[in-house]
Design a protein around this motif. Sequence first.
Motif, PDB file in Angstrom:
ATOM      1  N   PHE A  56       0.847  -1.192   0.000  1.00 25.92           N
ATOM      2  CA  PHE A  56       0.000   0.000   0.000  1.00 25.92           C
ATOM      3  C   PHE A  56       0.884   1.243   0.000  1.00 25.92           C
ATOM      4  N   LEU A  57       0.258   2.356  -0.362  1.00 27.21           N
ATOM      5  CA  LEU A  57       0.906   3.670  -0.339  1.00 27.21           C
ATOM      6  C   LEU A  57       0.029   4.619   0.462  1.00 27.21           C
ATOM      7  N   ASP A  58       0.644   5.405   1.339  1.00 22.57           N
ATOM      8  CA  ASP A  58      -0.105   6.499   1.934  1.00 22.57           C
ATOM      9  C   ASP A  58       0.198   7.772   1.151  1.00 22.57           C
ATOM     10  N   THR A  59      -0.276   8.897   1.627  1.00 19.64           N
ATOM     11  CA  THR A  59      -0.071  10.157   0.909  1.00 19.64           C
ATOM     12  C   THR A  59       1.416  10.465   0.742  1.00 19.64           C
ATOM     13  N   THR A  60       2.185  10.206   1.812  1.00 19.27           N
ATOM     14  CA  THR A  60       3.627  10.441   1.733  1.00 19.27           C
ATOM     15  C   THR A  60       4.273   9.527   0.703  1.00 19.27           C
ATOM     16  N   GLY A  61       3.812   8.277   0.632  1.00 19.02           N
ATOM     17  CA  GLY A  61       4.362   7.346  -0.354  1.00 19.02           C
ATOM     18  C   GLY A  61       4.102   7.790  -1.771  1.00 19.02           C
ATOM     19  N   VAL A  62       2.873   8.252  -2.049  1.00 21.52           N
ATOM     20  CA  VAL A  62       2.545   8.745  -3.391  1.00 21.52           C
ATOM     21  C   VAL A  62       3.391   9.965  -3.726  1.00 21.52           C
ATOM     22  N   ASN A  63       3.511  10.880  -2.774  1.00 22.00           N
ATOM     23  CA  ASN A  63       4.314  12.083  -3.015  1.00 22.00           C
ATOM     24  C   ASN A  63       5.785  11.747  -3.233  1.00 22.00           C
ATOM     25  N   THR A  64       6.259  10.695  -2.570  1.00 23.28           N
ATOM     26  CA  THR A  64       7.653  10.275  -2.759  1.00 23.28           C
ATOM     27  C   THR A  64       7.878   9.783  -4.183  1.00 23.28           C
ATOM     28  N   LEU A  65       6.957   8.989  -4.696  1.00 23.05           N
ATOM     29  CA  LEU A  65       7.084   8.514  -6.076  1.00 23.05           C
ATOM     30  C   LEU A  65       6.957   9.671  -7.067  1.00 23.05           C
ATOM     31  N   LYS A  66       6.080  10.612  -6.780  1.00 26.04           N
ATOM     32  CA  LYS A  66       5.971  11.787  -7.648  1.00 26.04           C
ATOM     33  C   LYS A  66       7.260  12.610  -7.615  1.00 26.04           C
ATOM     34  N   GLU A  67       7.887  12.632  -6.455  1.00 23.19           N
ATOM     35  CA  GLU A  67       9.132  13.393  -6.313  1.00 23.19           C
ATOM     36  C   GLU A  67      10.256  12.785  -7.142  1.00 23.19           C
ATOM     37  N   ILE A  68      10.406  11.445  -7.065  1.00 27.05           N
ATOM     38  CA  ILE A  68      11.492  10.835  -7.848  1.00 27.05           C
ATOM     39  C   ILE A  68      11.171  10.891  -9.337  1.00 27.05           C
ATOM     40  N   LEU A  69       9.886  10.852  -9.691  1.00 23.03           N
ATOM     41  CA  LEU A  69       9.512  10.995 -11.097  1.00 23.03           C
ATOM     42  C   LEU A  69       9.956  12.355 -11.625  1.00 23.03           C
ATOM     43  N   LYS A  70       9.708  13.383 -10.855  1.00 25.07           N
ATOM     44  CA  LYS A  70      10.084  14.735 -11.276  1.00 25.07           C
ATOM     45  C   LYS A  70      11.605  14.912 -11.303  1.00 25.07           C
ATOM     46  N   ASP A  71      12.270  14.431 -10.234  1.00 30.96           N
ATOM     47  CA  ASP A  71      13.717  14.632 -10.135  1.00 30.96           C
ATOM     48  C   ASP A  71      14.461  13.909 -11.240  1.00 30.96           C
ATOM     49  N   TYR A  72      14.078  12.668 -11.514  1.00 23.46           N
ATOM     50  CA  TYR A  72      14.766  11.923 -12.567  1.00 23.46           C
ATOM     51  C   TYR A  72      14.397  12.442 -13.958  1.00 23.46           C
ATOM     52  N   LYS A  73      13.191  12.975 -14.095  1.00 22.82           N
ATOM     53  CA  LYS A  73      12.792  13.549 -15.385  1.00 22.82           C
ATOM     54  C   LYS A  73      13.655  14.757 -15.717  1.00 22.82           C
ATOM     55  N   ASN A  74      14.039  15.511 -14.692  1.00 26.07           N
ATOM     56  CA  ASN A  74      14.923  16.654 -14.918  1.00 26.07           C
ATOM     57  C   ASN A  74      16.284  16.223 -15.453  1.00 26.07           C
ATOM     58  N   LEU A  75      16.657  14.974 -15.180  1.00 20.60           N
ATOM     59  CA  LEU A  75      17.902  14.423 -15.717  1.00 20.60           C
ATOM     60  C   LEU A  75      17.654  13.584 -16.964  1.00 20.60           C
ATOM     61  N   ASN A  76      16.396  13.639 -17.474  1.00 20.49           N
ATOM     62  CA  ASN A  76      16.010  12.885 -18.670  1.00 20.49           C
ATOM     63  C   ASN A  76      16.145  11.383 -18.454  1.00 20.49           C
ATOM     64  N   ILE A  77      15.778  10.942 -17.266  1.00 22.91           N
ATOM     65  CA  ILE A  77      15.724   9.511 -16.944  1.00 22.91           C
ATOM     66  C   ILE A  77      14.267   9.150 -16.706  1.00 22.91           C
ATOM     67  N   SER A  78      13.793   8.134 -17.419  1.00 22.04           N
ATOM     68  CA  SER A  78      12.401   7.698 -17.278  1.00 22.04           C
ATOM     69  C   SER A  78      12.238   6.864 -16.011  1.00 22.04           C
ATOM     70  N   VAL A  79      11.113   7.032 -15.334  1.00 20.04           N
ATOM     71  CA  VAL A  79      10.770   6.221 -14.154  1.00 20.04           C
ATOM     72  C   VAL A  79       9.549   5.381 -14.509  1.00 20.04           C
ATOM     73  N   LEU A  80       9.700   4.060 -14.470  1.00 15.23           N
ATOM     74  CA  LEU A  80       8.645   3.127 -14.828  1.00 15.23           C
ATOM     75  C   LEU A  80       8.295   2.272 -13.613  1.00 15.23           C
ATOM     76  N   LEU A  81       7.009   2.101 -13.358  1.00 19.21           N
ATOM     77  CA  LEU A  81       6.541   1.284 -12.237  1.00 19.21           C
ATOM     78  C   LEU A  81       6.068  -0.062 -12.762  1.00 19.21           C
ATOM     79  N   ALA A  82       6.452  -1.142 -12.064  1.00 18.05           N
ATOM     80  CA  ALA A  82       6.085  -2.488 -12.507  1.00 18.05           C
ATOM     81  C   ALA A  82       5.463  -3.265 -11.351  1.00 18.05           C
ATOM     82  N   CYS A  83       4.516  -4.143 -11.694  1.00 20.26           N
ATOM     83  CA  CYS A  83       3.915  -5.094 -10.746  1.00 20.26           C
ATOM     84  C   CYS A  83       3.152  -4.400  -9.622  1.00 20.26           C
ATOM     85  N   CYS A  84       2.460  -3.308  -9.919  1.00 19.13           N
ATOM     86  CA  CYS A  84       1.658  -2.633  -8.896  1.00 19.13           C
ATOM     87  C   CYS A  84       0.330  -3.367  -8.707  1.00 19.13           C
TER      88      CYS A  84
END
Length: 742
Positions: free
Chosen positions: A623-651
Motif C-alpha cells: 500500500f501507499l499512503d499520501t507520503t508514499g505517493v508524493n515520494t514517487l511523484k518526487e522521484i519521477l520529477k527529479d529523474y525527469k529533470n535528468l532525462n531519466i524515465s521512471v517506470l513502475l512495474a507489478c503494482c
Amino acid sequence: MNCNLREVFFTLQEHINEVNAVEMERPLEATRMENNTSSCFLMERKTHVKVNRKEVMLAKLRKSCSCTPQKLKTFFMDFFPVLRWLPKYKCKEYIWGDVMSGLVIGIILVPQAIAYSLLAGLKPIYSLYTSFFANIIYFLMGTSRHVSVGIFSLISLLVGQVVDRELLLAGFDLNDDAPAASALTFMAGVYQVLMGIFRLGFVSMYLSESVLDGFATGASLTILTAQVKYLIGIKIPRSQGHGMLVITWINIFRNISQANLCDVITSTICIVVLVTAKELGDRYKHKLKFPLPTELVVIVVATLVSHYGKLNEVYASSVSGAIPTGFIPPKVPEFNLMLRVALDALPLAIVSFVFTVSLSEMFAKKYAYTIRANQEMFAVGFCNIIPSFFHSFATSAALAKTLVKTSTGCQTQISGVISAMVVLLVLLFLAPLFYSLQKCVLACIIIVSLRGALRKFRDVPARYHVNKVDTLVWVVTMSASALISTEIGLLVGIVFSMLCIIFRTQRPRTALLGQIQDTTFYEDDLEYENLSTVPKVKIFRFEAPLYYANRNYFLKSLYRLTNLDPNVEAARRKKYEKKEKQHLKKGNHRTANGLGIRETTLQLVPKQIDFQALVVDCSSISFLDTTGVNTLKEILKDYKNLNISVLLACCNPSVIDSLKRGGYFGKDFGCMQEMLFYSIHNAVLFAKDQKLPADSECRISLCLDHTKSMSHTGSSQNHHFQKLLALESQESPVLLDLICRN
C-alpha cells in the motif's frame, strides 16, 4: 549551422511527440507481453458500483431489529449451539469416548482444582465451583467439540494477584470469602460479552505466537516462584506489585533456615514420582489408551499418609484444611469492587479469550469442523459472568486437559458434562476427605504441570535459527512478565512486537535486480550468481509498503544503489551551467575551472549516469499512503529533470488507485500506459524500445544551450563547437548522421 542544429533538435522532438501521441491513444492500463512477436493486451479494470453505506447500515439495522418466529428460532439455535448438534448426537458411536474422556478429565480436575486454589489465593471449594459451572455452561454455548474449559494456571495467577491486593486494601481477612475474585470474574465476563457484541475478536490478532509463548513462560516462572514457599514449608508474605519474582526469592533465601523438613521430604518424593510418571506417559503414550491419573494417586496416597501420620500435628506441616460440601448461596458481586478491578479485568478477559479461541481453532482444524470465534467469546464470557454469582473465578481453555481429552476418545462436549458430574460428586460428598492433604503436594502438582511452558527455554536456539526477531520478542515478553508483572509483561510484549513490525517496514530489504539469463525473470543481483545487467536500465526493488515512516530510507536506498542522487546532480549541473555562461559571455575559451569547452561539457553530462530508465519493482509494496505517493511523484520529477524515465512495474490495484488519486499519472491519466507495467520484463522492453536515449537527448539540449550562447562569439569558437558536438554524439550514430548531413 546554428539554425540547422535547432531544426534537427526540433524535428527529433516532434518525432518523439508523435510517438508519444500514438502511445497515449491506447486504453488505460495497457500492457505489452513479449511472445516472439510484440503484441499489446488490454487489462481493463472492472467498474465497481458505489455503495451507499448509510443505506446499507440502515438496511442491516432494520433487518436486525425485525422479529419473526424463524429469526427468533435461529437466534436461539446460534446462541445455544447445543440445540443444533445434540439432536443429531450419534449415541452408539460417540458415547463411549465421551464417557471415558469425561471421567479421566474429571479425575484430573479435582486435584488440579484444589491445587490451583493456592495460585488464586482462595479456598479449594471455589476452584471446584469454577470447574463445575464452566463445563456446564460451555456445553450449552461453546462451538468446539474438544476443548476443556475450566481452571487454568495463568488465569489463576492473575486472579490471585488481584485477590491478595484487594483483600488487604479492603481490610478483609484472607480466610473469609473472596468478593474480589467474584467482582474480577464478573468484569472479565462483561468485557468478553461486549467484545462479542461489537465483534472485537480482531484484538486477538495482536497477540502473536511469540508474545503468547513468552507470556506463558514468564508467568510460569512467577507461578513456580510463588509455590516454592509451600514446597519447603516456610511462611513469607505474598509479594505484590512489580518485581514480585525477585522480592519473593530474596525472602525465600532470608528464611531458608525455617524450612520444614517434613514438607521438603514430601515435596521431593512427590516431584520425583510425578515427573517420572509424566516422562513414562509421554514415552509410551501410544500404548496407553488413556493417561495415568498420577495426580489423583499422589493426592490419595499423600492424604492418607498425612492423616494417619499426623504430619500437621507432629511436624507442623501445612494442610488444606476443611473443605465444605454442597453449594454456598449465590451472591451478587460487589459493585464498588468492580470499579476497582475494572482495569485488572481487561488483560484477564483478553488472555482468557485468546487461549480459548486459539485452542478451539487448532482442534477444529485437526478434526475437520468449524467454530465461530464470536460465539466462543460469548461462551467464555458467560462462563465467567454466571459463575461469578457462585463465588467462582475466571476460566479459560487449557491445553494440557484438552490434549488428554482428545487422546481418550472425546467426540463432543458431552464429555464436559461427565467431568462436571465427577466434580459435583466431590463437591457433595468427597470434599471433606481432603482435609489432611499437605499444601506442598498441591504445589508439586502445579510445578510439574508447568513442564511444557518451562521447556520453551530449550527451544530458544531453534527459535533463534528460524527467526531472530520473533526470538527477541519472546525474550522481552518473558523477561517483562517474570521480572515486572504478568499484566505489564503482556502489554510490553504486544507493544514491542508492534514496534518490531514497524522497524522491519522502516528498514526493509532493498535491491537492484538483474535478469536471469534467457528468461523474462529478474532477481536480486547480490543474492544470485550469473545474472545479466540490463543495459541502460536500473531495476530497483523495495520490499515493504511505502509510507511516511520509511520514506527517507526508500530514497537513500534508491540513491545509494543507483549511485545517483538526482538532487545533487541537478544542483551541480546548474552550478556549472551558470559558471559556463558567465565565461562564455566574456568570450573566454577556458571555463571557470580551467578546462576547455569539451571537458566542461563532459562534466555537465557525467559518465556515471549509465542508465536512461529506472524501473521500480512494486510487487512487495502492499500500500501507499499520501507520503508514499508524493515520494514517487518526487522521484519521477527529479529523474525527469535528468532525462531519466521512471517506470513502475507489478503494482497491485490498491497501489494503482492510490497513484491515480494522488495525481501521479496526470489529470487525464494520459501518460499512464508509459509509466505503469504489469511485469518487470514489460517495463524493460519498453525502456529498450524508446527511440531517443535519454542521455543523448540531454546532451543535445545542453549543446543547444551552448549554441545559443555562442551565437554571439566568433566563427573560430563556432567551428570548435561543431567539432565538440560531433565528438559528443559518438554514442548516437543516428544523431551523428543527422548532424553531419545538416
